[in-house]
Design a protein around this motif. Structure first.
Motif, PDB file in Angstrom:
ATOM      1  N   ASP A  22       8.019   2.668  -5.092  1.00  0.00           N
ATOM      2  CA  ASP A  22       7.030   2.053  -4.186  1.00  0.00           C
ATOM      3  C   ASP A  22       7.760   1.235  -3.112  1.00  0.00           C
ATOM      4  N   ASN A  40       5.524  -1.020  -0.963  1.00  0.00           N
ATOM      5  CA  ASN A  40       4.595  -1.891  -1.670  1.00  0.00           C
ATOM      6  C   ASN A  40       3.136  -1.507  -1.428  1.00  0.00           C
ATOM      7  N   GLU A  41       2.866  -0.207  -1.651  1.00  0.00           N
ATOM      8  CA  GLU A  41       1.507   0.275  -1.370  1.00  0.00           C
ATOM      9  C   GLU A  41       0.784   0.690  -2.645  1.00  0.00           C
ATOM     10  N   LYS A  91      -2.578  -1.226  -3.367  1.00  0.00           N
ATOM     11  CA  LYS A  91      -3.578  -0.820  -2.358  1.00  0.00           C
ATOM     12  C   LYS A  91      -4.115   0.592  -2.670  1.00  0.00           C
ATOM     13  N   ASN A  92      -3.214   1.464  -3.071  1.00  0.00           N
ATOM     14  CA  ASN A  92      -3.622   2.851  -3.347  1.00  0.00           C
ATOM     15  C   ASN A  92      -4.025   3.076  -4.803  1.00  0.00           C
ATOM     16  N   LYS A  93      -4.202   1.971  -5.528  1.00  0.00           N
ATOM     17  CA  LYS A  93      -4.713   2.014  -6.905  1.00  0.00           C
ATOM     18  C   LYS A  93      -3.886   2.905  -7.842  1.00  0.00           C
TER      19      LYS A  93
END
Ligand code: GCB
Length: 589
Positions: A24, A27-28, A31-33
């Motif tokens: 990651d 660091n998403e 946000k993208n579950k």
């Protein structure tokens, strides 16, 4: 904190193995579950570092976040039990989700943590476990981190390593020790603290502190046994903890040659029914530092061994039984009797092996090279928390004979360390560990740069020094180095009158490099350096031991000083002996 067990009242499943893995970098993930599960990027072995398993994904030096996921079947019959998940260690920070629900965070590496997940799992079905992990360290974590900007601000470009680190070992990331699903009954034994106080060569007082997760009216059936039972007690319980002291006779002490272990087993009985049981092994032994000596069961012992690392090809810092067995068999082959868990607590399996094999361990907190320009309230808080958790895990191991609550503070040689700040900091740290455990001596290995006025000496029960005269200082000149070392050791003894442990000395050595002259990096130079140090150390009655740096070569951050590894091992990283290993075998036999 008790290790999970499999018995009539508890289940235990190791869910290590292959997990799904996704890096990651931006660091998403949240946000993208990704915590609901994610499309597989790759697979990774647990336990193990991501660095060497997946260097094809450019992870060798990766510092950042990554995600792990695994589907776990939870059986139907777990419904009436309490279900837990336990990670033996994840470096360094992690967050856990079960079936998409956030469960909790863990803030530091090298130690176990668990969460009760009874309410979040579906029994009789598959469950998705997701863990995000990041290996970023900061000013107020233990160990402390360093950012690349600091190097620039401090004009320290020559010290720059990649990845940036305050220490000389790779800041690997990942799930580094096994992961378990386990169950406990609704009411269960939560902790056991056992302390022994010898009253003669074959008798002892045993103090026990036993706690349950909740208040309960019942009984505890206590049994201590070796080859046969030596103590049976039943005590009433009407709260969530109880302390008692019993006297036992006809015991055999735990020691180097005869590491006699006993079994303490406890049954929790309520309304005439056993509801939980737990057993652990322990030894009768006592440690004391007195005059010029380190005493085990009242007799002086001299520690001979190594500073080590958890580091192995492909596994990285991942625990594996093969290197555990290999390392102990090599240490036994060369008559080592001791090692330091430099620079962080090792897997509990290592301590268990040491308990069974009669090794003396200096158990270390990863407060390595604290930079007092950056130390703040947060650092001290993390440091104290770490000590708390370490003592909670390791308190019952007879092999753990001392705590090292840090290593080489003030490596940078800052003046402000001596203006009272260093002293204040270490006073609090030493006090923390002593309040938790009054049975083991405490120390902090000191580096040459911090010098002989290092405030850690004021509080240490024995003095630990790491010295490299003839290597970093006066390279190529072992004889001159030894003269300086002798002078410095005498000065330390005269100033503090506390015994001295040489916790590090050694030279980088390329296997196969030879020379008849004193030539750094050759096998002969390493063997001679070690032999001359040992000769000096053994001539001083105030020296209590020698730990060669290092047992085996280990991976470091990249720097022009290091050819891929720190090569001060007397074994290569794959455990082939260098000349010094044979020399040590002779010297230590
Ligand atoms: C030290 C450190 C250790 C290093 C060693 C070295 O003093 O405690 O972490 O690896 O020196 O080889 O420079």
């Amino acid at each position: 904190m008790l290790k999970p067990k499999f018995n009539n009242y508890r289940n235990l499943f190791d869910i290590s193995g292959i997990w799904k893995f996704k890096v990651d970098r931006n660091n998403e993930g949240v946000k993208n579950k990704w915590y609901n599960g994610f499309e597989e990027d790759s697979e990774i072995a647990v336990p193990g570092s991501w660095n060497e398993q997946l260097d094809n994904l450019d992870l060798l030096t990766y510092v950042g976040k990554a995600w792990y996921a695994k589907n776990i079947f939870i059986p139907k019959n777990f419904k009436r039990k309490r279900v837990w998940i336990r990670f033996d260690s994840v470096d360094f920070h992690s967050s856990l989700w079960v079936n998409g629900k956030f469960i909790g965070n863990n803030g530091s590496g090298y130690l176990p943590f668990d969460f009760e997940i009874s309410e979040f799992v579906k029994c009789g079905e598959n469950n998705i476990i997701v863990l995000s992990v990041d290996n970023i360290l900061t000013d107020d974590t233990i160990p402390q981190g360093i950012q690349a900007e600091y190097y620039k601000n401090e004009n320290r470009l020559r010290d720059e390593t990649y990845p940036a680190a305050r220490f000389d070992f790779s800041p690997n990331g990942g799930i580094h020790r096994p992961v378990y699903i386990y169950t406990t009954p609704q009411v269960f034994i939560e902790d056991i603290i056992i302390k022994t106080k010898l009253t003669s060569e074959n008798s002892s007082k045993v103090s026990l502190q036993i706690s349950t997760n909740t208040k309960i009216k019942g009984e505890l059936h206590i049994n201590i046994s070796g080859s046969e039972s030596i103590c049976k007690e039943t005590v009433e319980l009407n709260s969530d903890s109880i302390s008692l002291e019993v006297a036992v006779d006809n015991i055999k002490l735990w020691g180097l040659k005869e590491p006699n272990l006993y079994d303490l087993s406890i049954e929790l009985v309520s309304e005439n029914k056993t509801v939980d049981s737990y057993s652990l092994s322990f030894g009768f032994r006592e440690i004391e530092v007195k005059g010029t000596n380190f005493l085990l069961n009242g007799k002086p012992v001299y520690m001979q061994g190594f500073g080590k690392h958890e580091d192995f090809p492909a596994f990285g810092k991942g625990f594996n039984y093969q290197s555990l067995v290999k390392d102990f068999s090599l240490m036994k082959w060369m008559h080592a009797n001791s090692f330091r868990t430099s620079h962080y607590p090792y897997a509990e399996e290592v301590l268990e092996m040491a308990d069974r094999n009669g090794f003396l361990i200096i158990d270390e907190v990863p407060a390595v090279s604290l930079d007092f320009r950056k130390v703040n309230g947060g650092t001290l808080k993390s440091h104290k928390q770490f000590i708390n958790r370490l003592v909670s895990r390791d308190k019952n191991h007879p092999s753990v004979v001392a705590w090292a609550v840090g290593n080489e503070p003030n490596l940078v040689g800052e003046e402000s360390y001596y203006d009272g700040r260093g002293e204040k900091y270490w006073r609090e740290v030493f006090q923390t560990v002593r309040e938790l455990d009054d049975t083991r001596p405490v120390t902090v290995p000191n580096c040459q740069r911090a010098g002989i006025n290092d405030p850690v000496f004021l509080f240490s029960d024995f003095i630990s020094i790491n010295r490299y005269y003839g290597w970093y200082e006066h390279p190529g000149q072992i004889k001159y180095g030894i003269q300086l070392l002798e002078r410095e050791m005498d000065d330390i003894w005269n100033k503090y009158h506390k015994p001295i442990m040489m916790t590090e000395f050694g030279t980088d050595t390329i296997e196969g490099a030879h020379s008849i002259a004193d030539q750094m990096f050759t096998e002969e130079y390493q063997a001679k350096f070690i032999e001359m140090y040992i000769k000096l150390l053994r001539s001083k009655n105030y020296v209590i031991g020698e730990h060669v740096w290092n047992f085996a070569d280990f991976r470091t951050p990249q720097h022009f000083r290091r050819m891929i590894f720190n090569r001060k091992g007397v074994f290569t990283r794959t455990r082939e002996p260098k000349l010094a290993a044979f020399r040590l075998k002779e010297l230590w036999s």
